[in-house]
Design a protein around this motif. Structure first.
Motif, PDB file in Angstrom:
ATOM      1  N   ILE A 348       0.822  -1.297  -0.569  1.00 16.50           N
ATOM      2  CA  ILE A 348      -0.099  -0.057   0.308  1.00 16.50           C
ATOM      3  C   ILE A 348       0.891   1.312  -0.125  1.00 16.50           C
ATOM      4  O   ILE A 348       0.752   2.494   0.104  1.00 16.50           O
ATOM      5  CB  ILE A 348      -0.921  -0.364   1.204  1.00 16.50           C
ATOM      6  N   ASP A 349       2.224   1.509   0.301  1.00 16.02           N
ATOM      7  CA  ASP A 349       3.002   2.608  -0.154  1.00 16.02           C
ATOM      8  C   ASP A 349       4.372   1.993  -0.077  1.00 16.02           C
ATOM      9  O   ASP A 349       5.828   0.602   0.320  1.00 16.02           O
ATOM     10  CB  ASP A 349       2.761   2.892   1.823  1.00 16.02           C
ATOM     11  N   THR A 361       5.040  -0.935   3.236  1.00 17.03           N
ATOM     12  CA  THR A 361       4.293  -0.866   3.930  1.00 17.03           C
ATOM     13  C   THR A 361       3.394  -2.222   3.762  1.00 17.03           C
ATOM     14  O   THR A 361       2.885  -1.701   2.081  1.00 17.03           O
ATOM     15  CB  THR A 361       3.638   0.177   4.548  1.00 17.03           C
ATOM     16  N   GLN A 363      -0.874  -4.361   3.126  1.00 11.46           N
ATOM     17  CA  GLN A 363      -2.193  -4.915   3.964  1.00 11.46           C
ATOM     18  C   GLN A 363      -1.495  -6.826   3.686  1.00 11.46           C
ATOM     19  O   GLN A 363      -1.766  -6.657   2.368  1.00 11.46           O
ATOM     20  CB  GLN A 363      -2.679  -4.577   3.452  1.00 11.46           C
ATOM     21  N   VAL A 383       7.025  -4.313  11.540  1.00 12.84           N
ATOM     22  CA  VAL A 383       5.696  -4.467  12.602  1.00 12.84           C
ATOM     23  C   VAL A 383       4.406  -5.005  12.438  1.00 12.84           C
ATOM     24  O   VAL A 383       4.055  -3.864  11.063  1.00 12.84           O
ATOM     25  CB  VAL A 383       5.817  -2.140  12.827  1.00 12.84           C
ATOM     26  N   THR A 385       0.515  -4.436  12.973  1.00 11.85           N
ATOM     27  CA  THR A 385      -0.573  -4.575  13.657  1.00 11.85           C
ATOM     28  C   THR A 385      -1.838  -5.089  12.823  1.00 11.85           C
ATOM     29  O   THR A 385      -2.243  -5.199  12.444  1.00 11.85           O
ATOM     30  CB  THR A 385      -0.726  -2.772  13.102  1.00 11.85           C
ATOM     31  N   ILE A 387      -5.228  -6.444  12.641  1.00 11.24           N
ATOM     32  CA  ILE A 387      -6.720  -5.169  12.503  1.00 11.24           C
ATOM     33  C   ILE A 387      -7.822  -6.076  12.657  1.00 11.24           C
ATOM     34  O   ILE A 387      -9.330  -5.563  12.578  1.00 11.24           O
ATOM     35  CB  ILE A 387      -6.599  -4.363  12.149  1.00 11.24           C
ATOM     36  N   ASP A 388      -7.547  -7.335  12.512  1.00 13.68           N
ATOM     37  CA  ASP A 388      -8.814  -8.678  12.178  1.00 13.68           C
ATOM     38  C   ASP A 388      -8.505  -9.827  12.313  1.00 13.68           C
ATOM     39  O   ASP A 388      -7.005 -10.331  12.180  1.00 13.68           O
ATOM     40  CB  ASP A 388      -9.485  -8.308  11.007  1.00 13.68           C
ATOM     41  N   THR A 407       0.114  -5.046  18.402  1.00 11.48           N
ATOM     42  CA  THR A 407       1.723  -4.906  17.367  1.00 11.48           C
ATOM     43  C   THR A 407       2.350  -5.242  18.292  1.00 11.48           C
ATOM     44  O   THR A 407       2.174  -5.531  19.122  1.00 11.48           O
ATOM     45  CB  THR A 407       0.870  -2.955  17.912  1.00 11.48           C
ATOM     46  N   THR A 425      -6.180 -10.574   9.110  1.00 12.86           N
ATOM     47  CA  THR A 425      -5.663  -9.048   8.322  1.00 12.86           C
ATOM     48  C   THR A 425      -4.981  -8.147   9.535  1.00 12.86           C
ATOM     49  O   THR A 425      -5.361  -8.767  10.892  1.00 12.86           O
ATOM     50  CB  THR A 425      -7.026  -8.322   8.276  1.00 12.86           C
ATOM     51  N   ILE A 427      -1.651  -4.838   9.091  1.00 22.13           N
ATOM     52  CA  ILE A 427      -0.785  -3.758   8.692  1.00 22.13           C
ATOM     53  C   ILE A 427       1.034  -4.824   8.879  1.00 22.13           C
ATOM     54  O   ILE A 427       1.347  -4.009   9.717  1.00 22.13           O
ATOM     55  CB  ILE A 427      -1.341  -2.400   8.772  1.00 22.13           C
ATOM     56  N   VAL A 429       4.868  -2.759   8.454  1.00 19.14           N
ATOM     57  CA  VAL A 429       5.382  -2.172   7.784  1.00 19.14           C
ATOM     58  C   VAL A 429       7.126  -2.228   7.877  1.00 19.14           C
ATOM     59  O   VAL A 429       7.452  -2.875   9.403  1.00 19.14           O
ATOM     60  CB  VAL A 429       5.554  -0.761   9.193  1.00 19.14           C
TER      61      VAL A 429
ATOM     62  N   ILE B 348      -2.719   5.635   2.413  1.00 18.99           N
ATOM     63  CA  ILE B 348      -2.653   5.008   2.270  1.00 18.99           C
ATOM     64  C   ILE B 348      -3.298   3.174   2.218  1.00 18.99           C
ATOM     65  O   ILE B 348      -3.220   2.869   0.950  1.00 18.99           O
ATOM     66  CB  ILE B 348      -1.824   4.428   1.986  1.00 18.99           C
ATOM     67  N   ASP B 349      -4.199   3.624   2.653  1.00 20.55           N
ATOM     68  CA  ASP B 349      -5.161   2.274   2.908  1.00 20.55           C
ATOM     69  C   ASP B 349      -6.485   2.836   3.825  1.00 20.55           C
ATOM     70  O   ASP B 349      -6.634   3.372   4.805  1.00 20.55           O
ATOM     71  CB  ASP B 349      -4.805   0.712   3.391  1.00 20.55           C
ATOM     72  N   PHE B 353     -14.342  -3.498   8.341  1.00 17.63           N
ATOM     73  CA  PHE B 353     -14.278  -4.816   8.659  1.00 17.63           C
ATOM     74  C   PHE B 353     -15.934  -5.215   8.964  1.00 17.63           C
ATOM     75  O   PHE B 353     -16.517  -4.476   9.381  1.00 17.63           O
ATOM     76  CB  PHE B 353     -13.893  -5.659   9.267  1.00 17.63           C
ATOM     77  N   PHE B 357     -15.688  -2.170  12.450  1.00 18.13           N
ATOM     78  CA  PHE B 357     -14.690  -2.122  12.849  1.00 18.13           C
ATOM     79  C   PHE B 357     -13.552  -1.624  11.595  1.00 18.13           C
ATOM     80  O   PHE B 357     -13.889  -1.881  10.548  1.00 18.13           O
ATOM     81  CB  PHE B 357     -13.870  -3.346  13.389  1.00 18.13           C
ATOM     82  N   ALA B 359      -9.697   0.546   9.955  1.00 19.71           N
ATOM     83  CA  ALA B 359      -8.474   0.603  10.151  1.00 19.71           C
ATOM     84  C   ALA B 359      -7.839   1.740   8.522  1.00 19.71           C
ATOM     85  O   ALA B 359      -8.388   1.283   8.041  1.00 19.71           O
ATOM     86  CB  ALA B 359      -7.534  -0.444   9.611  1.00 19.71           C
ATOM     87  N   THR B 385       5.591   3.978  13.661  1.00 17.17           N
ATOM     88  CA  THR B 385       6.381   4.017  12.784  1.00 17.17           C
ATOM     89  C   THR B 385       7.465   4.550  12.599  1.00 17.17           C
ATOM     90  O   THR B 385       6.942   5.033  11.030  1.00 17.17           O
ATOM     91  CB  THR B 385       6.292   2.261  12.489  1.00 17.17           C
ATOM     92  N   THR B 409       3.222   2.869  20.148  1.00 15.28           N
ATOM     93  CA  THR B 409       1.800   2.375  20.424  1.00 15.28           C
ATOM     94  C   THR B 409       0.855   3.355  21.032  1.00 15.28           C
ATOM     95  O   THR B 409       1.610   3.807  22.359  1.00 15.28           O
ATOM     96  CB  THR B 409       2.304   1.204  20.388  1.00 15.28           C
ATOM     97  N   SER B 431      -6.656   2.594  13.757  1.00 18.56           N
ATOM     98  CA  SER B 431      -8.003   1.405  14.407  1.00 18.56           C
ATOM     99  C   SER B 431      -9.032   1.475  15.045  1.00 18.56           C
ATOM    100  O   SER B 431      -8.660   1.745  16.377  1.00 18.56           O
ATOM    101  CB  SER B 431      -7.139  -0.413  14.280  1.00 18.56           C
TER     102      SER B 431
END
Lengths: 447, 447
Positions: A348-349, A361, A363, A383, A385, A387-388, A407, A425, A427, A429, B348-349, B353, B357, B359, B385, B409, B431
């Motif tokens: 995504i980046d 970065t 996903q 790193v 994180t 998210i689901d 995280t 899911t 993210i 980095v 960027i993203d 869900f 929720f 992100a 980060t 964090t 998130s």
């Protein structure tokens, strides 16, 4: 009976939807009338094979970079043989045959059909394959090829010139093969009754392992695979078909299309818009594919192919869309989207600073029950994180559960593995001085 | 002399390059022949003002959502007055004049010129402004407007009908104003010598504060701003110009273009490609803008506007590009790119869900010396980060330095602030159940 499905090719002609990891045959954009949802070319040919009544084991001959896509799309129902390096169709077919012979213990008289995974065809195509296989078991010829009725004098295809006279049970003796002639010669060949070489071949396993042994003769499949570079970089057509004196051909009359270009592909698609696309209704003859998470708006577009993916964006007049190949090679980059055996990721980046330090970065989604191998990177920190979903993580041999909201930092040199209980899911980095897929050391692990 | 620069407008007509935070006047795509690099419309008009010899303080009247863009592009050289809510030009001009009068203590006889920030004009335009200001100080009229030579009977503009006869020192008495007539009436007005109303007005400060006091009469600027809603939602043209019996006009002959649509904008651009764009050279009359980090390839494109930004992608036949407004309003989303007083960010993203929720991942850059206020979120976690630069972070009153390679964090409810020593770039993963800009509580802080 054994079928070897050739799944190769690079991803330049349908850029940016295809990339090195996702060749055209893996794009899930064809209509599957027998089920809900869309299917890819490789899923379509597999479905057609299964419903044709042909009883055969299927082995996919592919490259390492496509292995995960094959597993993700075809599951465990096929065997996979990967080339250690990209050579050509002759070595790839030798390797798959040696696998059948030495790893799967198939007998020399086992009938093998080799076929490409990407032509868009109809049911009759599979009846022809059946006839070809029967021809081999009846000893009608040593090698039987599928002949495609030509529709124009193309310089892109190989031609099969039939012997005059005696066609027995649909098997026509072959006079000779002519690879990619110029247009004038092609026209002449067609007027004399030549057909396109469809790249589908039937032979007995022993026929090919005997030829393969001329280059690499070894007792085990692993040894043959290790010596893969000793096979000449040459196509099956040149090395085997053209030299064969006792070759036959079966004609195929139905639809046969190479959906390898934007133009041929869009002709066979069920709709003109894929993904988050808005149009004003005033457009004409425009196909739009949007795999990005942002909307794509088209106003009054005419005769265009538009495609957006994490790899890039193309806007092309349809008649010019074949030229994408030239440019896509320049644009070659790390794949920004991949379907892996464990799930999917998209970049995504991506940013590189003047001193060479990079950050990437992604996903990522791990499918339930799937895992990422225990691994360590030398040059990058990661790193994660979450998210689901829920799963389990191992960091330097310490195991614990993980879920949405957490995280985890993974500095260089730290061993890590991840398993998904539910669809998971996160993210990621990545950052460091050298962000390449090759910076990975794997460790054995039993979940 | 005081200049009030009106910077308003929503970002729909140049979607996806413009959004609610970045209206057309902030796009850095115009050529600046006097310097290297590109400039925005608001930067262009400011540069033209500075080099015109006009000696004036400048106050920008804008909305809260555009304030950061104004600071980022014009720096500290201007005053900024923001409307508490969007109304119309009359209240906005009243507020700016009350600011000059009550906050800056300007005298009632101070000459004020109000002008829009977005017409694309030439040097002569600023000479006309000077003449208008002089006309007020010479008492030639109570209100002087700029008249633009019409080029066609447009129904989009207001018209200024001159009184026959006596033009003194370039000041023509105005007979009446006609706002946006139909095309037929517009043609008739032009044949009688009417000019377009350029939206530039000169008057004395006392002239307008007297009118403003009819609606809100209060001793301090803060009180007037707090009662902003008591001003009628009406344009300056209807409320002031049309009612004025002693109005004058100065003609402007030069270039005057509203670059507010893709068509008018692309006519004035120095090149046809912006950002990472590759073309095959066979295209015609195509403008391409790419603000995404991925390549955009154009093959054989003709008469198109193509623009890609973190907000979305448009591919439009040029003649249809005005219709973007209709669709952009449907596509309205949170801005995916913003220029803030402290730097820039891009989304960027973004993923939601099934259980609601969300992100949201951003890449942010803080400019050297800049900081993000001390703040707390109730509904979201954040993970930062750091991938480039050095700075200082405060987490729940604990202060420490931060640099490339570190991850922080920030759970819900945790107070946090950040300051950049050098240009500081980081990836933020937000998130939570409710990701809105409004979920923010700010705390005072002295760095």
């Amino acid at each position: 009976m054994q079928i070897i499905l050739l799944s190769g090719g690079s991803g330049t002609r349908l850029w940016p939807l295809s990339n090195d990891a996702r060749s055209k045959q893996f794009l899930r954009i064809l209509d599957n009338k027998e089920a809900t949802g869309r299917e890819s070319m490789v899923q379509r040919v597999m479905r057609q094979l299964r419903s044709s009544g042909i009883e055969a084991d299927i082995t996919v001959a592919t490259s390492d970079s496509q292995k995960d896509s094959v597993i993700a799309q075809l599951g465990d129902s096929v065997d996979i043989v990967t080339e250690p390096s990209r050579r050509d169709t002759f070595p790839a077919i030798c390797l798959a045959c040696e696998y059948l012979s030495k790893q799967r213990n198939c007998k020399p008289d086992e009938i093998v059909v080799v076929m490409p995974c990407d032509p868009y065809t109809e049911t009759e195509y599979f009846h022809v394959i059946k006839r070809m296989a029967d021809g081999i078991s009846e000893n009608a010829a040593d090698l039987i090829v599928m002949g495609i009725e030509p529709t124009y004098p193309s310089a892109k295809y190989g031609y099969v010139v039939p012997e005059n006279g005696n066609c027995v049970d649909g098997i026509i003796p072959v006079h000779n093969f002519t690879e990619k002639p110029d247009v004038q010669t092609a026209g002449h060949l067609i007027s004399e009754g030549a057909l396109w070489n469809g790249g589908v071949f039937a032979f007995s396993l022993g026929y090919l392992t005997e030829i393969a042994a001329k280059y690499v003769d070894a007792p085990t499949f692993d040894e043959i695979r290790n010596r893969y570079k000793e096979f000449p970089k040459i196509s099956f057509d040149y090395e085997v078909a053209e030299k064969e004196k006792n070759a036959g051909m079966v004609r195929y009359h139905g639809k046969w299309k190479d959906l390898g270009t934007w133009n041929t592909l869009t002709d066979e698609l069920p709709t003109t818009e894929f993904g988050n696309v808005i149009t004003d209704g005033s457009g004409e003859n425009t196909h739009v594919f949007n795999e990005l998470g942002i909307p794509l708006l088209c106003l009054g577009t005419k005769d265009l192919v538009i495609a957006a993916s994490p790899d890039g964006i193309i806007v092309s007049e349809k008649s010019k869309s074949e030229n994408v190949k030239t440019y896509a090679q320049q644009l070659k980059n790390r794949p920004m989207y991949e379907e892996r055996r464990w799930g999917t990721y998209k970049v995504i980046d991506s940013i590189t600073f003047p001193d060479g330090f990079c950050a990437l970065t992604k996903q990522l989604t791990l499918n339930p029950g799937c895992s990422i191998s225990y691994q360590r990177h030398e040059y990058r920190d990661e790193v994660w994180t979450f998210i689901d979903g829920e799963g389990e993580i191992i960091i330097d041999d310490q195991r614990r559960s993980i879920q949405r909201g957490e995280t985890v930092t993974i500095p260089k040199g730290c061993k890590h593995a991840l398993k998904a209980y539910t669809s998971l899911t996160f993210i990621e980095v990545q950052s460091g001085s050298n962000l390449v897929e090759e910076d990975i050391e794997r460790f054995p692990l039993d979940w």
